[in-house]
Structure formats: structure tokens, C-alpha cells
Design a protein around this motif. Sequence first.
Motif, PDB file in Angstrom:
ATOM      1  N   SER A  58      65.218  35.756  62.456  1.00  7.70           N
ATOM      2  CA  SER A  58      66.470  35.472  61.733  1.00  7.70           C
ATOM      3  C   SER A  58      66.366  34.085  61.094  1.00  7.70           C
ATOM      4  O   SER A  58      65.460  33.300  61.418  1.00  7.70           O
ATOM      5  CB  SER A  58      67.676  35.495  62.687  1.00  7.70           C
ATOM      6  OG  SER A  58      67.609  34.409  63.591  1.00  7.70           O
ATOM      7  N   GLY A  59      67.343  33.788  60.243  1.00 10.06           N
ATOM      8  CA  GLY A  59      67.413  32.434  59.690  1.00 10.06           C
ATOM      9  C   GLY A  59      67.727  31.426  60.779  1.00 10.06           C
ATOM     10  O   GLY A  59      67.254  30.284  60.748  1.00 10.06           O
ATOM     11  N   THR A  60      68.521  31.849  61.751  1.00  8.38           N
ATOM     12  CA  THR A  60      68.853  30.980  62.879  1.00  8.38           C
ATOM     13  C   THR A  60      67.603  30.637  63.686  1.00  8.38           C
ATOM     14  O   THR A  60      67.379  29.472  64.048  1.00  8.38           O
ATOM     15  CB  THR A  60      69.903  31.674  63.775  1.00  8.38           C
ATOM     16  OG1 THR A  60      71.031  32.007  62.964  1.00  8.38           O
ATOM     17  CG2 THR A  60      70.325  30.794  64.927  1.00  8.38           C
ATOM     18  N   LEU A  63      65.614  28.101  61.810  1.00  6.28           N
ATOM     19  CA  LEU A  63      66.130  26.739  61.995  1.00  6.28           C
ATOM     20  C   LEU A  63      65.701  26.176  63.350  1.00  6.28           C
ATOM     21  O   LEU A  63      65.312  25.006  63.463  1.00  6.28           O
ATOM     22  CB  LEU A  63      67.665  26.750  61.920  1.00  6.28           C
ATOM     23  CG  LEU A  63      68.280  26.790  60.520  1.00  6.28           C
ATOM     24  CD1 LEU A  63      69.738  27.231  60.604  1.00  6.28           C
ATOM     25  CD2 LEU A  63      68.172  25.430  59.846  1.00  6.28           C
ATOM     26  N   THR A  84      78.791  24.099  56.227  1.00  5.87           N
ATOM     27  CA  THR A  84      77.632  24.988  56.316  1.00  5.87           C
ATOM     28  C   THR A  84      77.975  26.078  57.318  1.00  5.87           C
ATOM     29  O   THR A  84      79.038  26.052  57.947  1.00  5.87           O
ATOM     30  CB  THR A  84      76.358  24.235  56.749  1.00  5.87           C
ATOM     31  OG1 THR A  84      75.241  25.151  56.750  1.00  5.87           O
ATOM     32  CG2 THR A  84      76.489  23.633  58.150  1.00  5.87           C
ATOM     33  N   PHE A  85      77.053  27.041  57.468  1.00  7.77           N
ATOM     34  CA  PHE A  85      77.215  28.029  58.525  1.00  7.77           C
ATOM     35  C   PHE A  85      76.908  27.348  59.863  1.00  7.77           C
ATOM     36  O   PHE A  85      76.073  26.451  59.916  1.00  7.77           O
ATOM     37  CB  PHE A  85      76.264  29.212  58.279  1.00  7.77           C
ATOM     38  CG  PHE A  85      76.407  30.317  59.273  1.00  7.77           C
ATOM     39  CD1 PHE A  85      77.652  30.876  59.547  1.00  7.77           C
ATOM     40  CD2 PHE A  85      75.308  30.806  59.959  1.00  7.77           C
ATOM     41  CE1 PHE A  85      77.801  31.892  60.472  1.00  7.77           C
ATOM     42  CE2 PHE A  85      75.436  31.836  60.884  1.00  7.77           C
ATOM     43  CZ  PHE A  85      76.684  32.376  61.144  1.00  7.77           C
ATOM     44  N   ALA A  87      75.177  27.969  62.320  1.00  5.58           N
ATOM     45  CA  ALA A  87      73.793  27.977  62.825  1.00  5.58           C
ATOM     46  C   ALA A  87      73.046  26.692  62.470  1.00  5.58           C
ATOM     47  O   ALA A  87      72.168  26.252  63.221  1.00  5.58           O
ATOM     48  CB  ALA A  87      73.034  29.187  62.265  1.00  5.58           C
ATOM     49  N   THR A  88      73.376  26.088  61.329  1.00  2.00           N
ATOM     50  CA  THR A  88      72.691  24.861  60.905  1.00  2.00           C
ATOM     51  C   THR A  88      72.875  23.757  61.947  1.00  2.00           C
ATOM     52  O   THR A  88      71.953  22.986  62.220  1.00  2.00           O
ATOM     53  CB  THR A  88      73.246  24.371  59.548  1.00  2.00           C
ATOM     54  OG1 THR A  88      73.367  25.478  58.659  1.00  2.00           O
ATOM     55  CG2 THR A  88      72.348  23.321  58.922  1.00  2.00           C
ATOM     56  N   ASP A 156      67.689  23.884  54.697  1.00  4.62           N
ATOM     57  CA  ASP A 156      68.278  25.173  55.041  1.00  4.62           C
ATOM     58  C   ASP A 156      68.497  25.883  53.704  1.00  4.62           C
ATOM     59  O   ASP A 156      69.499  25.671  53.022  1.00  4.62           O
ATOM     60  CB  ASP A 156      69.594  24.991  55.801  1.00  4.62           C
ATOM     61  CG  ASP A 156      70.242  26.320  56.167  1.00  4.62           C
ATOM     62  OD1 ASP A 156      69.901  27.333  55.532  1.00  4.62           O
ATOM     63  OD2 ASP A 156      71.103  26.339  57.070  1.00  4.62           O
ATOM     64  N   ALA A 158      68.739  29.115  53.237  1.00  6.34           N
ATOM     65  CA  ALA A 158      69.204  30.483  53.491  1.00  6.34           C
ATOM     66  C   ALA A 158      69.932  31.066  52.278  1.00  6.34           C
ATOM     67  O   ALA A 158      69.993  32.273  52.108  1.00  6.34           O
ATOM     68  CB  ALA A 158      70.119  30.501  54.713  1.00  6.34           C
ATOM     69  N   HIS A 159      70.483  30.180  51.412  1.00  8.98           N
ATOM     70  CA  HIS A 159      71.207  30.654  50.224  1.00  8.98           C
ATOM     71  C   HIS A 159      70.361  30.574  48.954  1.00  8.98           C
ATOM     72  O   HIS A 159      70.859  30.907  47.884  1.00  8.98           O
ATOM     73  CB  HIS A 159      72.449  29.772  49.976  1.00  8.98           C
ATOM     74  CG  HIS A 159      73.492  29.878  51.030  1.00  8.98           C
ATOM     75  ND1 HIS A 159      74.719  29.272  50.928  1.00  8.98           N
ATOM     76  CD2 HIS A 159      73.506  30.550  52.212  1.00  8.98           C
ATOM     77  CE1 HIS A 159      75.446  29.533  52.008  1.00  8.98           C
ATOM     78  NE2 HIS A 159      74.726  30.294  52.798  1.00  8.98           N
ATOM     79  N   SER A 183      66.795  33.056  55.237  1.00  3.46           N
ATOM     80  CA  SER A 183      67.392  34.157  56.008  1.00  3.46           C
ATOM     81  C   SER A 183      67.274  35.428  55.188  1.00  3.46           C
ATOM     82  O   SER A 183      67.439  35.386  53.960  1.00  3.46           O
ATOM     83  CB  SER A 183      68.872  33.854  56.278  1.00  3.46           C
ATOM     84  OG  SER A 183      69.553  35.048  56.662  1.00  3.46           O
ATOM     85  N   LYS A 188      71.946  38.072  51.823  1.00  4.96           N
ATOM     86  CA  LYS A 188      71.123  37.059  51.163  1.00  4.96           C
ATOM     87  C   LYS A 188      70.297  37.690  50.019  1.00  4.96           C
ATOM     88  O   LYS A 188      70.370  38.882  49.799  1.00  4.96           O
ATOM     89  CB  LYS A 188      70.229  36.371  52.197  1.00  4.96           C
ATOM     90  CG  LYS A 188      71.009  35.820  53.412  1.00  4.96           C
ATOM     91  CD  LYS A 188      71.797  34.564  53.118  1.00  4.96           C
ATOM     92  CE  LYS A 188      72.839  34.202  54.151  1.00  4.96           C
ATOM     93  NZ  LYS A 188      72.367  33.675  55.429  1.00  4.96           N
ATOM     94  N   GLY A 195      66.357  38.837  59.769  1.00  6.37           N
ATOM     95  CA  GLY A 195      65.032  38.244  59.585  1.00  6.37           C
ATOM     96  C   GLY A 195      65.145  36.866  58.991  1.00  6.37           C
ATOM     97  O   GLY A 195      66.208  36.474  58.490  1.00  6.37           O
ATOM     98  N   TYR A 332      82.554  27.308  53.666  1.00  5.94           N
ATOM     99  CA  TYR A 332      82.728  27.692  55.053  1.00  5.94           C
ATOM    100  C   TYR A 332      83.885  26.898  55.641  1.00  5.94           C
ATOM    101  O   TYR A 332      84.223  25.838  55.113  1.00  5.94           O
ATOM    102  CB  TYR A 332      81.464  27.336  55.873  1.00  5.94           C
ATOM    103  CG  TYR A 332      80.263  28.159  55.538  1.00  5.94           C
ATOM    104  CD1 TYR A 332      80.065  29.405  56.161  1.00  5.94           C
ATOM    105  CD2 TYR A 332      79.318  27.727  54.621  1.00  5.94           C
ATOM    106  CE1 TYR A 332      78.944  30.165  55.873  1.00  5.94           C
ATOM    107  CE2 TYR A 332      78.210  28.496  54.323  1.00  5.94           C
ATOM    108  CZ  TYR A 332      78.029  29.711  54.956  1.00  5.94           C
ATOM    109  OH  TYR A 332      76.933  30.468  54.667  1.00  5.94           O
TER     110      TYR A 332
HETATM  111  C1  PLP Z   1      72.733  33.016  56.826  1.00  6.43           C
HETATM  112  C2  PLP Z   1      72.601  31.586  57.143  1.00  6.43           C
HETATM  113  C3  PLP Z   1      71.913  31.094  58.264  1.00  6.43           C
HETATM  114  C4  PLP Z   1      71.456  31.957  59.396  1.00  6.43           C
HETATM  115  O1  PLP Z   1      70.726  33.044  59.032  1.00  6.43           O
HETATM  116  P1  PLP Z   1      70.708  34.353  59.962  1.00  6.43           P
HETATM  117  O2  PLP Z   1      69.565  35.128  59.385  1.00  6.43           O
HETATM  118  O3  PLP Z   1      72.024  35.032  59.793  1.00  6.43           O
HETATM  119  O4  PLP Z   1      70.451  33.923  61.349  1.00  6.43           O
HETATM  120  C5  PLP Z   1      71.730  29.733  58.381  1.00  6.43           C
HETATM  121  N1  PLP Z   1      72.225  28.875  57.483  1.00  6.43           N
HETATM  122  C6  PLP Z   1      72.928  29.300  56.414  1.00  6.43           C
HETATM  123  C7  PLP Z   1      73.433  28.294  55.445  1.00  6.43           C
HETATM  124  C8  PLP Z   1      73.168  30.656  56.229  1.00  6.43           C
HETATM  125  O5  PLP Z   1      73.909  31.086  55.201  1.00  6.43           O
END
Ligand code: PLP
Length: 390
Positions: A58-60, A63, A84-85, A87-88, A156, A158-159, A183, A188, A195, A332
Motif C-alpha cells: 500500500s501507499g501507507t 511511507l 494530508t491523509f 497515513a503521512t 508523498d 500518492a496523488h 499509492s 489514484k 498497493g 483533507y
Molecule cells: C492514498 C494516500 C496515502 C496512502 O495510500 P494507501 O495506498 O491508501 O495506503 C498516503 N498519502 C496520501 C497523500 C494519499 O492520498
Amino acid sequence: MSDRPFLPYARQSVDDEDVEAVVRVLRGDFLTTGPAVAAFERDLAAAVGSEWAVAVTSGTAALHAACFAAGVGPGDEVVVPAVTFVATANCARYLGADPVFADVDPDTGLVRPESAAERVTSRTRAIVAVHLGGASADVPALSTVAARAGASLIEDAAHALGGRRGETPVGACADGSQTAIFSFHPVKQITTGEGGAVTGHGTARERQVRLFRDHGIERDGARFTGPAPGPWYYEQQALGHNLRLTDIQAALGSSQLKKLDRFVAARRRLASAYDVRLRGLADVRPAVPPAARTGCAYHLYQVLVDFAEYGRSRAEVVAGLRARGIGTQVHYIPVPMQPYYRGRGWVPEAFPGALRFYERTLSLPLFPAMHEGDVDRVVDALRAVLHGRA
Ligand SMILES: *Cc1c(COP(=O)(O)O)cnc(C)c1O
């Protein structure tokens, strides 16, 4: 109520070619740790121009692994944007470190390098730049802040898969960052279901990310601490996790990557259709400034709305659009507002830029399969709802 199909704020594009790529792996010998993962990593590195790419779950997870590779550990600090989301910020907590929030520009939601510089202490181990919506943060300025602090800069992204900063593709890590994360969640630019991946340069960091993905296990005899008693031997040299992406997902990822340019071009075309149509609406404007539009990967189409000027609350506007079959999101809620982080002593009022951005932002539908007629439908509905028509 609308009789037209519901328009979500985001949606994946999966075609027959993607389905066949996945089925081929399912009929083959390797469901995980096989050739499709290695191929996806090569394809992704080629797409973003990085030295290497490591695929994870995952993106998480990406990170988490990037922070581990940056040496983040107990007692350290990681500077992250307040918008941010979650997870960051959480990736620092997973390693026993603390996120330290920096404020963002109230009009773009991107981290202000001056605010990041103010948050740096002797314990700062990394700074995470977030390319909100697909528009790049100021990586060159943030890399100067990170270098002065002796810290790593992690993007990050992810976007931002498919985005550019000048001529540099996001993820190449060619202008000041050490690693970037992506991510592949369905909303995305490309998807593998769930993933993610880390990209970067420097073999030492790549090794740390690979080690972390696989329990901390080293299989290369040249790196063992002593002589190997036999070919079965491996060493666990650090505490990692199982963060491996499957070959099933990787095959989908490689197939999706072939369409990345087309996906991003469609996103940009739709975004510019929104830009033009929204000129007719006072007190509504795109969050991405004109100069940043050509390189933007447009994960989101975010607008800033002065809801007060219209005498409408955002909740009313969201509900009005939903009644017309249009989905929206808010990206967010500032992370220091979350109960978990309030409980750790964070006060949202310390982030006026984040609060100002948050109170006005709304993400309108944007995904490659949309038509320009859908953009007309969204803008017409937004106009009607803002002017209080039922
Ligand atoms: C989607 C996202 C993540 C986490 O990605 P996942 O694949 O959902 O774990 C992290 N940071 C940002 C900014 C995101 O948009």
C-alpha cells in the motif's frame, strides 16, 4: 432526485487487457515474489525516471518503509504538512517517532517551506512533502531545509504519479529528495486494488526498503555478518514486516502503467474544462494556480468555495450535489484536528493556513472515463445548489 447515473468523485479505469494480464498470472507458477513483481518495479522506475522502484502492499506501507530507510526511529521527529491523509503522519508513529506538523498555503494546501523550516529541531530525521491533488510541493526549497537539518526528504507522491516539476517527473528524485512514495488505491492514477511503491536513487536506501518489505531478512551472502553454513541460510538483520505486493497485483500494475499517459492526459483535459466553466462562478476557484497546471497530475479536482458568500454551508452543498447524483469529497480534514493527534497535544488553531484551506475546499468528480458533458453537469449543479435552488 437525478435520473442520471451517479457520478462518483473518483473511479478506477480497468479494461479487458488488465483483466487478461491478471488471469495470465493466476494460471502461471508465481502468485507472489515472482517475475511480474520485478517487471512492475522496472516499469514503474522507467515511467518516473528513478534508479529503482520497490513495490509494496500500500501507499501507507511505502511511507512506513521510506521512513525506515531514512533512519527514523524512537524519539525522532518527522515534519509533515497539516493538510494530508493521516497515513503521512502515522508513518512516523509506527517507528516510535513523532510527526511535527507544518502549516500549508491557504490557497493551494501545499506545505509552506518556511513553516517546515520553523519546525525543524535537532531531532528532525525526515521531512515529508505532499503533492496535494497532484500539484507538486516546492521540493527544491524543502530539500534545502532538509539538507540544512541533516534530514531526508521523502515525497508523498500518492496523488502525483504522471506529474512533473518543470522537466523532472515526480518520483525521479532528481531534484533534492531521496525517495518518493506512490499509492495504487483505486482512486489514484493507476490501481493494483491495494498497493504502493517506493522510488528513489542510491543502492543503500533501496536495500533498506527491500529489507523492510521482507521481515528484515537479508539473502545476499555478501552482506551476511559471518560465513553461511549452507545455501538455505538467510539472516534477519532488522525488524521488518511482510509488505510484499503479489504478482497478481503487479501484473495489473504493469498493465495499468501502459495507460498512465492517457489517464493523466484525460485528467488534465477534464481539469481544464472545469477551469474554463468555473470562470462563470464568482467565489469559486480552482485550487491549482495557473502556473502549476501543466505539470499537475490531477489526482483531484479541488475548488475553493467561499460558502459564506453564498449563504450556504458546505454540508448543504454536498447534500444538494448528492441529490443530483454527484459525489464529492473533502481533502483533507487537517490532521492536527483528529482526536488521536489532539490527544497527543496538537492544537488545530496553530495552523491558520490549514484551517483556511479546509473550510473552503471541495473535490469535484474527476476520473479518466468522464466526458466533458459530465463537467457541464457538475458545474451546472454546483451553480444551482450554491444559488439555493432545490
Ligand atoms: C492514498 C494516500 C496515502 C496512502 O495510500 P494507501 O495506498 O491508501 O495506503 C498516503 N498519502 C496520501 C497523500 C494519499 O492520498
